[in-house]
Design a protein around this motif. Structure first.
Motif, PDB file in Angstrom:
ATOM      1  N   LEU A 211      48.388  45.708  48.990  1.00  0.00           N
ATOM      2  CA  LEU A 211      48.919  45.129  49.793  1.00  0.00           C
ATOM      3  C   LEU A 211      48.116  44.747  50.826  1.00  0.00           C
ATOM      4  CD1 LEU A 211      52.635  44.481  49.438  1.00  0.00           C
ATOM      5  CD2 LEU A 211      50.779  43.016  48.094  1.00  0.00           C
ATOM      6  N   ASN A 212      47.480  45.480  50.868  1.00  0.00           N
ATOM      7  CA  ASN A 212      47.156  46.442  52.547  1.00  0.00           C
ATOM      8  C   ASN A 212      45.684  45.378  52.041  1.00  0.00           C
ATOM      9  OD1 ASN A 212      46.676  48.153  51.028  1.00  0.00           O
ATOM     10  ND2 ASN A 212      46.112  50.095  52.814  1.00  0.00           N
ATOM     11  N   ASP A 213      44.928  45.320  50.730  1.00  0.00           N
ATOM     12  CA  ASP A 213      43.087  44.789  51.468  1.00  0.00           C
ATOM     13  C   ASP A 213      43.626  43.322  50.483  1.00  0.00           C
ATOM     14  OD1 ASP A 213      42.811  47.528  50.616  1.00  0.00           O
ATOM     15  OD2 ASP A 213      43.493  47.132  48.213  1.00  0.00           O
ATOM     16  N   MET A 214      44.580  43.142  51.552  1.00  0.00           N
ATOM     17  CA  MET A 214      44.683  41.578  51.045  1.00  0.00           C
ATOM     18  C   MET A 214      43.766  41.083  52.384  1.00  0.00           C
ATOM     19  SD  MET A 214      48.129  40.378  50.109  1.00  0.00           S
ATOM     20  CE  MET A 214      48.093  38.785  49.755  1.00  0.00           C
ATOM     21  N   GLU A 215      43.687  40.961  53.350  1.00  0.00           N
ATOM     22  CA  GLU A 215      42.696  40.345  54.600  1.00  0.00           C
ATOM     23  C   GLU A 215      41.401  40.324  53.955  1.00  0.00           C
ATOM     24  OE1 GLU A 215      44.850  42.740  54.773  1.00  0.00           O
ATOM     25  OE2 GLU A 215      46.816  41.237  56.852  1.00  0.00           O
ATOM     26  N   MET A 216      41.438  41.997  53.216  1.00  0.00           N
ATOM     27  CA  MET A 216      40.383  42.235  53.547  1.00  0.00           C
ATOM     28  C   MET A 216      39.310  41.176  52.191  1.00  0.00           C
ATOM     29  SD  MET A 216      38.641  47.020  51.684  1.00  0.00           S
ATOM     30  CE  MET A 216      39.974  45.618  50.120  1.00  0.00           C
ATOM     31  N   LEU A 217      40.156  41.196  51.766  1.00  0.00           N
ATOM     32  CA  LEU A 217      39.804  40.659  49.460  1.00  0.00           C
ATOM     33  C   LEU A 217      39.872  39.275  50.490  1.00  0.00           C
ATOM     34  CD1 LEU A 217      41.832  42.423  47.081  1.00  0.00           C
ATOM     35  CD2 LEU A 217      39.565  42.458  47.037  1.00  0.00           C
ATOM     36  N   THR A 218      40.239  38.532  51.101  1.00  0.00           N
ATOM     37  CA  THR A 218      40.191  37.315  51.523  1.00  0.00           C
ATOM     38  C   THR A 218      38.697  36.622  53.003  1.00  0.00           C
ATOM     39  OG1 THR A 218      42.359  37.015  51.571  1.00  0.00           O
ATOM     40  CG2 THR A 218      41.373  35.133  53.188  1.00  0.00           C
ATOM     41  N   ALA A 219      38.754  38.387  53.275  1.00  0.00           N
ATOM     42  CA  ALA A 219      37.854  38.179  54.317  1.00  0.00           C
ATOM     43  C   ALA A 219      36.564  38.042  53.939  1.00  0.00           C
ATOM     44  CB  ALA A 219      38.133  38.814  56.057  1.00  0.00           C
ATOM     45  N   ILE A 220      35.856  38.858  53.057  1.00  0.00           N
ATOM     46  CA  ILE A 220      34.811  39.122  52.489  1.00  0.00           C
ATOM     47  C   ILE A 220      34.299  38.260  50.879  1.00  0.00           C
ATOM     48  CG2 ILE A 220      33.655  41.075  50.981  1.00  0.00           C
ATOM     49  CD1 ILE A 220      34.161  41.983  53.754  1.00  0.00           C
ATOM     50  N   ARG A 221      33.129  37.082  51.067  1.00  0.00           N
ATOM     51  CA  ARG A 221      33.046  36.349  50.162  1.00  0.00           C
ATOM     52  C   ARG A 221      33.069  36.865  48.984  1.00  0.00           C
ATOM     53  NH1 ARG A 221      27.334  32.719  51.534  1.00  0.00           N
ATOM     54  NH2 ARG A 221      28.864  32.557  53.425  1.00  0.00           N
ATOM     55  N   ASN A 222      32.277  38.404  48.658  1.00  0.00           N
ATOM     56  CA  ASN A 222      32.341  38.793  47.317  1.00  0.00           C
ATOM     57  C   ASN A 222      33.225  39.814  46.753  1.00  0.00           C
ATOM     58  OD1 ASN A 222      29.223  37.602  46.598  1.00  0.00           O
ATOM     59  ND2 ASN A 222      29.279  38.818  48.157  1.00  0.00           N
ATOM     60  N   SER A 223      34.564  39.311  47.481  1.00  0.00           N
ATOM     61  CA  SER A 223      35.816  40.212  46.701  1.00  0.00           C
ATOM     62  C   SER A 223      36.458  40.152  45.387  1.00  0.00           C
ATOM     63  CB  SER A 223      37.186  39.871  47.416  1.00  0.00           C
ATOM     64  OG  SER A 223      37.624  38.402  47.649  1.00  0.00           O
ATOM     65  N   VAL A 224      36.621  42.015  44.972  1.00  0.00           N
ATOM     66  CA  VAL A 224      37.214  42.497  43.492  1.00  0.00           C
ATOM     67  C   VAL A 224      38.239  42.589  43.513  1.00  0.00           C
ATOM     68  CG1 VAL A 224      36.631  43.333  41.087  1.00  0.00           C
ATOM     69  CG2 VAL A 224      34.897  41.965  42.842  1.00  0.00           C
ATOM     70  N   ALA A 225      38.712  41.880  43.214  1.00  0.00           N
ATOM     71  CA  ALA A 225      40.478  42.874  42.703  1.00  0.00           C
ATOM     72  C   ALA A 225      40.659  43.501  41.269  1.00  0.00           C
ATOM     73  CB  ALA A 225      41.616  41.309  42.339  1.00  0.00           C
ATOM     74  N   MET A 226      41.518  44.749  41.653  1.00  0.00           N
ATOM     75  CA  MET A 226      41.191  45.225  40.291  1.00  0.00           C
ATOM     76  C   MET A 226      42.150  45.019  39.126  1.00  0.00           C
ATOM     77  SD  MET A 226      38.993  47.574  41.015  1.00  0.00           S
ATOM     78  CE  MET A 226      39.478  48.856  39.627  1.00  0.00           C
ATOM     79  N   GLY A 227      42.328  45.171  38.255  1.00  0.00           N
ATOM     80  CA  GLY A 227      43.257  44.483  37.408  1.00  0.00           C
ATOM     81  C   GLY A 227      44.733  45.076  37.509  1.00  0.00           C
ATOM     82  N   ASN A 228      44.652  45.490  37.914  1.00  0.00           N
ATOM     83  CA  ASN A 228      46.267  46.286  37.980  1.00  0.00           C
ATOM     84  C   ASN A 228      46.966  46.516  39.935  1.00  0.00           C
ATOM     85  OD1 ASN A 228      44.210  48.980  38.487  1.00  0.00           O
ATOM     86  ND2 ASN A 228      45.453  48.772  40.326  1.00  0.00           N
ATOM     87  N   ALA A 229      46.022  45.260  40.401  1.00  0.00           N
ATOM     88  CA  ALA A 229      46.310  44.242  41.732  1.00  0.00           C
ATOM     89  C   ALA A 229      47.422  43.813  41.111  1.00  0.00           C
ATOM     90  CB  ALA A 229      44.869  44.080  42.097  1.00  0.00           C
ATOM     91  N   GLU A 230      48.785  44.066  41.698  1.00  0.00           N
ATOM     92  CA  GLU A 230      49.359  43.132  42.246  1.00  0.00           C
ATOM     93  C   GLU A 230      49.182  41.437  42.145  1.00  0.00           C
ATOM     94  OE1 GLU A 230      52.832  42.891  44.916  1.00  0.00           O
ATOM     95  OE2 GLU A 230      53.066  45.566  45.049  1.00  0.00           O
ATOM     96  N   GLU A 231      49.687  40.260  41.422  1.00  0.00           N
ATOM     97  CA  GLU A 231      49.468  38.793  40.852  1.00  0.00           C
ATOM     98  C   GLU A 231      49.225  38.281  42.506  1.00  0.00           C
ATOM     99  OE1 GLU A 231      47.592  37.333  38.083  1.00  0.00           O
ATOM    100  OE2 GLU A 231      48.521  39.477  37.356  1.00  0.00           O
ATOM    101  N   ILE A 232      49.299  38.514  43.338  1.00  0.00           N
ATOM    102  CA  ILE A 232      49.451  38.330  44.906  1.00  0.00           C
ATOM    103  C   ILE A 232      47.757  38.508  45.569  1.00  0.00           C
ATOM    104  CG2 ILE A 232      50.976  40.015  45.837  1.00  0.00           C
ATOM    105  CD1 ILE A 232      52.286  37.565  47.892  1.00  0.00           C
ATOM    106  N   VAL A 233      47.392  39.783  44.849  1.00  0.00           N
ATOM    107  CA  VAL A 233      46.249  39.991  45.165  1.00  0.00           C
ATOM    108  C   VAL A 233      45.539  39.705  45.234  1.00  0.00           C
ATOM    109  CG1 VAL A 233      44.949  42.100  45.516  1.00  0.00           C
ATOM    110  CG2 VAL A 233      47.652  42.310  45.760  1.00  0.00           C
ATOM    111  N   LYS A 234      45.810  39.391  43.548  1.00  0.00           N
ATOM    112  CA  LYS A 234      44.394  39.294  42.517  1.00  0.00           C
ATOM    113  C   LYS A 234      44.335  37.659  43.230  1.00  0.00           C
ATOM    114  CE  LYS A 234      45.569  41.573  38.303  1.00  0.00           C
ATOM    115  NZ  LYS A 234      46.778  41.414  37.287  1.00  0.00           N
ATOM    116  N   SER A 235      45.534  36.797  43.413  1.00  0.00           N
ATOM    117  CA  SER A 235      44.975  35.194  43.567  1.00  0.00           C
ATOM    118  C   SER A 235      44.451  35.246  44.882  1.00  0.00           C
ATOM    119  CB  SER A 235      46.477  34.821  44.366  1.00  0.00           C
ATOM    120  OG  SER A 235      46.907  35.052  45.681  1.00  0.00           O
TER     121      SER A 235
END
Length: 259
Positions: A211-235
């Motif tokens: 959950l603390n990665d969400m801002e980072m994954l939103t802000a960075i153009r080439n963002s990658v969520a791990m397969g073990n992440a929660e669905e809200i993070v993957k989204s």
């Protein structure tokens, strides 16, 4: 290198698996990135002293720690964003009244405001860092703190969110919450790094799972969520790779064309 990219990696659940082990494919991928001339960095909620061994193992000297509050670029301190101490004092008073312990953290150490507590042992143990905070209820005095841990069951942080507007509360464990300066995030810390290096948006990558990665994954153009992440993070990520246990870093780097 004309086409140098920078790749930020979260630690827990991203570089390290559930057992806090570094998969061989991940280690090899990191060194391959470096051989290709790319900049590799860490972006974590952990304190610097909680991943020193990992930095040495991977030969990484650029990192965003404390969810963006303490940033080091190529071994030199770049950015500090400390907590407001007057508000932290008040929060600690309320927490003591509620039997919710806190742990004060600067860039060098961590100290608890109570001698011991089950919540502290239970949550810190999951990090497998081989140390627990000693007791010093006055550690916040006369120094800059970049994060505080508030220990309370899920949902009970709501009362603090409603009262303490100088802080953001980010849960990382069923009985523990990160307390960071309002608006502080990995994304803000990363911004300091990429501005200093002058790396364009299309050359910025980030991998995370929490959950603390969400801002980072939103802000960075080439963002990658791990397969073990929660669905809200993957989204919020542009890409979703395999889990950390299934060579997720290697797969993700191949997916985005870096390896």
């Amino acid at each position: 290198m004309t086409h140098q990219s920078i790749i930020f990696f979260d630690i827990d659940g991203t570089l390290l698996n559930h057992d806090k082990e570094l998969p061989l494919s991940t280690k090899e991928s990191i060194f391959k990135l470096k051989e290709l001339g790319h900049e590799v960095a860490i972006a974590t909620g952990r304190a610097p002293f909680m991943f020193e061994d990992l930095r040495k193992e991977l030969d990484i000297d650029t990192y965003v720690s404390y969810n963006g509050q303490y940033v080091v670029l190529k071994g030199k301190e770049l950015y500090r964003n400390p907590l407001k101490i007057s508000s932290l004092e008040k929060l600690t008073e309320v927490a003591l009244h509620n039997n919710h312990p806190v742990v004060f953290m600067d860039h060098e150490d961590m100290k608890a405001n109570v001698p011991e507590h089950t919540y502290i042992k239970e949550s810190i143990a999951t990090l497998k860092i081989g140390r627990f905070p000693a007791h010093d209820p006055h550690y916040y005095k006369g120094r800059e703190l970049f994060q505080t841990l508030l220990f309370c069951p899920e949902g009970e942080e709501k009362q603090y969110e409603q009262e303490f507007y100088d802080f953001d509360f980010v849960r990382w464990h069923p009985v523990s919450v990160d307390v960071v300066p309002k608006g502080g995030s990995k994304a803000q810390g990363i911004k300091k790094v990429v501005e200093s290096l002058g790396i364009s948006e299309e050359r910025q990558y980030a991998f995370g799972d929490g959950l603390n990665d969400m801002e980072m994954l939103t802000a960075i153009r080439n963002s990658v969520a791990m397969g073990n992440a929660e669905e809200i993070v993957k989204s919020v990520a542009k890409y979703v790779t395999k889990s950390v246990e299934d060579d997720g870093i290697l797969h993700g780097l191949q997916m985005v064309g870096l390896l």
